[in-house]
Design a protein around this motif. Structure first.
Motif, PDB file in Angstrom:
ATOM      1  N   VAL A  35       0.875  -1.180   0.000  1.00 55.65           N
ATOM      2  CA  VAL A  35       0.000   0.000   0.000  1.00 55.65           C
ATOM      3  C   VAL A  35       0.910   1.227   0.000  1.00 55.65           C
ATOM      4  CG1 VAL A  35      -1.967  -1.077   1.174  1.00 55.65           C
ATOM      5  CG2 VAL A  35      -0.131  -0.022   2.525  1.00 55.65           C
ATOM      6  N   PRO A  36       0.444   2.365  -0.491  1.00 58.73           N
ATOM      7  CA  PRO A  36       1.330   3.531  -0.602  1.00 58.73           C
ATOM      8  C   PRO A  36       1.667   4.215   0.712  1.00 58.73           C
ATOM      9  CG  PRO A  36      -0.882   4.097  -1.337  1.00 58.73           C
ATOM     10  CD  PRO A  36      -0.869   2.612  -1.105  1.00 58.73           C
ATOM     11  N   TRP A  37       0.970   3.885   1.808  1.00 59.34           N
ATOM     12  CA  TRP A  37       1.167   4.616   3.062  1.00 59.34           C
ATOM     13  C   TRP A  37       2.260   4.034   3.945  1.00 59.34           C
ATOM     14  CZ3 TRP A  37      -3.672   2.540   1.698  1.00 59.34           C
ATOM     15  CH2 TRP A  37      -4.444   3.404   0.919  1.00 59.34           C
ATOM     16  N   LEU A  38       2.870   2.944   3.506  1.00 60.90           N
ATOM     17  CA  LEU A  38       3.967   2.326   4.248  1.00 60.90           C
ATOM     18  C   LEU A  38       5.117   2.086   3.275  1.00 60.90           C
ATOM     19  CD1 LEU A  38       4.819   1.059   7.013  1.00 60.90           C
ATOM     20  CD2 LEU A  38       4.046  -1.131   6.099  1.00 60.90           C
ATOM     21  N   SER A  39       6.295   2.591   3.614  1.00 58.03           N
ATOM     22  CA  SER A  39       7.444   2.419   2.734  1.00 58.03           C
ATOM     23  C   SER A  39       7.664   0.940   2.419  1.00 58.03           C
ATOM     24  CB  SER A  39       8.705   2.978   3.406  1.00 58.03           C
ATOM     25  OG  SER A  39       9.864   2.587   2.707  1.00 58.03           O
ATOM     26  N   PRO A  40       7.950   0.619   1.158  1.00 55.71           N
ATOM     27  CA  PRO A  40       8.206  -0.785   0.809  1.00 55.71           C
ATOM     28  C   PRO A  40       9.428  -1.340   1.512  1.00 55.71           C
ATOM     29  CG  PRO A  40       8.776   0.672  -1.015  1.00 55.71           C
ATOM     30  CD  PRO A  40       8.043   1.500  -0.011  1.00 55.71           C
ATOM     31  N   ARG A  41      10.257  -0.474   2.094  1.00 55.99           N
ATOM     32  CA  ARG A  41      11.418  -0.941   2.848  1.00 55.99           C
ATOM     33  C   ARG A  41      11.023  -1.458   4.238  1.00 55.99           C
ATOM     34  NH1 ARG A  41      16.379   0.408   0.956  1.00 55.99           N
ATOM     35  NH2 ARG A  41      16.518   1.883  -0.769  1.00 55.99           N
ATOM     36  N   LEU A  42       9.831  -1.111   4.681  1.00 57.44           N
ATOM     37  CA  LEU A  42       9.375  -1.550   5.998  1.00 57.44           C
ATOM     38  C   LEU A  42       8.409  -2.721   5.841  1.00 57.44           C
ATOM     39  CD1 LEU A  42       8.663   1.813   7.881  1.00 57.44           C
ATOM     40  CD2 LEU A  42      10.730   0.415   7.903  1.00 57.44           C
ATOM     41  N   LYS A  43       8.671  -3.794   6.525  1.00 59.29           N
ATOM     42  CA  LYS A  43       7.748  -4.925   6.492  1.00 59.29           C
ATOM     43  C   LYS A  43       6.464  -4.548   7.219  1.00 59.29           C
ATOM     44  CE  LYS A  43      11.367  -8.465   6.398  1.00 59.29           C
ATOM     45  NZ  LYS A  43      11.932  -9.662   7.077  1.00 59.29           N
ATOM     46  N   PRO A  44       5.323  -5.031   6.729  1.00 61.02           N
ATOM     47  CA  PRO A  44       4.051  -4.692   7.372  1.00 61.02           C
ATOM     48  C   PRO A  44       3.835  -5.474   8.671  1.00 61.02           C
ATOM     49  CG  PRO A  44       3.659  -6.162   5.528  1.00 61.02           C
ATOM     50  CD  PRO A  44       5.132  -5.831   5.498  1.00 61.02           C
ATOM     51  N   THR A  45       4.782  -5.348   9.587  1.00 61.68           N
ATOM     52  CA  THR A  45       4.645  -5.996  10.888  1.00 61.68           C
ATOM     53  C   THR A  45       3.691  -5.192  11.759  1.00 61.68           C
ATOM     54  OG1 THR A  45       6.495  -4.754  11.819  1.00 61.68           O
ATOM     55  CG2 THR A  45       7.009  -6.868  10.757  1.00 61.68           C
ATOM     56  N   ARG A  46       3.277  -5.783  12.834  1.00 67.62           N
ATOM     57  CA  ARG A  46       2.358  -5.117  13.759  1.00 67.62           C
ATOM     58  C   ARG A  46       2.936  -3.785  14.233  1.00 67.62           C
ATOM     59  NH1 ARG A  46      -1.571  -7.372  17.423  1.00 67.62           N
ATOM     60  NH2 ARG A  46      -1.893  -6.091  19.290  1.00 67.62           N
ATOM     61  N   ARG A  47       4.198  -3.784  14.650  1.00 64.83           N
ATOM     62  CA  ARG A  47       4.811  -2.555  15.160  1.00 64.83           C
ATOM     63  C   ARG A  47       4.927  -1.496  14.070  1.00 64.83           C
ATOM     64  NH1 ARG A  47       7.788  -0.696  19.594  1.00 64.83           N
ATOM     65  NH2 ARG A  47       7.922   1.558  19.260  1.00 64.83           N
ATOM     66  N   ASN A  48       5.311  -1.877  12.869  1.00 64.24           N
ATOM     67  CA  ASN A  48       5.435  -0.901  11.790  1.00 64.24           C
ATOM     68  C   ASN A  48       4.082  -0.327  11.387  1.00 64.24           C
ATOM     69  OD1 ASN A  48       8.206  -1.051  11.628  1.00 64.24           O
ATOM     70  ND2 ASN A  48       8.218  -2.567   9.987  1.00 64.24           N
ATOM     71  N   ILE A  49       3.062  -1.154  11.411  1.00 64.48           N
ATOM     72  CA  ILE A  49       1.716  -0.666  11.088  1.00 64.48           C
ATOM     73  C   ILE A  49       1.269   0.355  12.127  1.00 64.48           C
ATOM     74  CG2 ILE A  49      -0.722  -1.310  10.903  1.00 64.48           C
ATOM     75  CD1 ILE A  49       0.238  -4.039   9.826  1.00 64.48           C
ATOM     76  N   LEU A  50       1.479   0.049  13.387  1.00 67.15           N
ATOM     77  CA  LEU A  50       1.097   0.973  14.454  1.00 67.15           C
ATOM     78  C   LEU A  50       1.862   2.286  14.329  1.00 67.15           C
ATOM     79  CD1 LEU A  50       0.964  -1.501  17.482  1.00 67.15           C
ATOM     80  CD2 LEU A  50      -0.985  -0.388  16.376  1.00 67.15           C
TER      81      LEU A  50
END
Length: 257
Positions: free
Chosen positions: A89-104
């Motif tokens: 999704v465009p709201w999270l950098s592709p360098r960051l895994k969509p983990t629980r902590r990164n989503i929060l």
């Protein structure tokens, strides 16, 4: 006959960092690519290529461009496909895994950016995903439309004080004395529940937790098609993003005394 090799460090020069946080590199006076820092490591991208290599420090990254031999002043830097540049999704950098902590972290950051009258967009109007707290983030100032680089670690404040550091927005913005009033007028009073029609965004801790659990299962199963709409609910633009962020904060680790 003895061949003298010019030291690598003497052959390259770094230009000024651009709006996306990258430093252009010239080798022997000719464009060779660019380098940038992300989460404590440096990445090098040769001129005309989309692939990047990872290095321990700035010198190692720039020296890689010397050794790569990809110097071509007539070539334009290749762009990665839109999907790869945008991630799931465009709201999270592709360098960051969509983990629980990164989503929060992303949900909280995006809400605060909206409260401060910034848009996560670049000069072309493309969404710039949350990159992490200590990485450059291209944002558009809603007060004058200028695109500048900011860091979430600066915008969020510190030690319980959420006043951005620095307090001023950017060079050339509208008069400082007028900024607070215009921000308030632009942002208004955020609603406490999602008013969106097509997508329902969570605003309670219970709803946030349910979506986080489903997103974590989809991530572990590598089920992108299921994960994408869940991330859209958790991170997508919503007038009630502040309420969503407050609920997200309840799931962050408690600070140690």
């Amino acid at each position: 006959m003895t061949t003298t090799t010019t030291p690598t460090a003497k052959r390259y020069e770094l230009g000024a960092r651009n709006a996306s946080g990258r430093y252009p590199v010239t080798v022997d006076g000719r464009p060779a690519g660019d380098i940038h820092r992300f989460h404590g490591e440096w990445y090098a991208r040769p001129h005309g290529h989309a692939e990047e290599s990872r290095h321990d420090d700035k010198d190692a990254a720039a020296s890689h461009l010397v050794d790569s031999g990809a110097v071509d002043p007539a070539a334009a830097p290749a762009k990665a496909p839109a999907v790869a540049a945008q991630g799931i999704v465009p709201w999270l950098s592709p360098r960051l895994k969509p983990t629980r902590r990164n989503i929060l972290s992303a949900g909280i950051a995006l809400a605060r950016v909206a409260e401060l009258a910034w848009l996560p967009e670049d000069e072309d109007g493309n969404t710039t995903g949350y990159p992490g707290s200590d990485n450059p983030w291209e944002l558009t100032c809603r007060l004058d439309g200028k695109v500048v680089v900011r860091w979430w670690s600066h915008l969020r404040g510190r030690n319980g004080d959420n006043t951005p550091r620095p307090v001023y927005r950017h060079e050339g913005c509208i008069d400082f004395g007028d900024q607070a009033g215009k921000v308030a007028a632009l942002v208004g009073e955020p609603p406490t529940s999602c008013p969106c029609r097509e997508i329902t965004h969570p605003t309670t801790a219970e709803d946030v937790e349910k979506l986080l659990e489903r997103a974590e299962r989809a991530r572990k199963a590598d089920d992108v098609e299921t994960l994408r709409p869940l991330l859209t609910q958790l991170l997508g633009p919503c007038p009630a993003s502040s309420a969503r962020a407050e609920s997200m904060k309840t799931f962050l680790p408690k600070p140690k005394n």
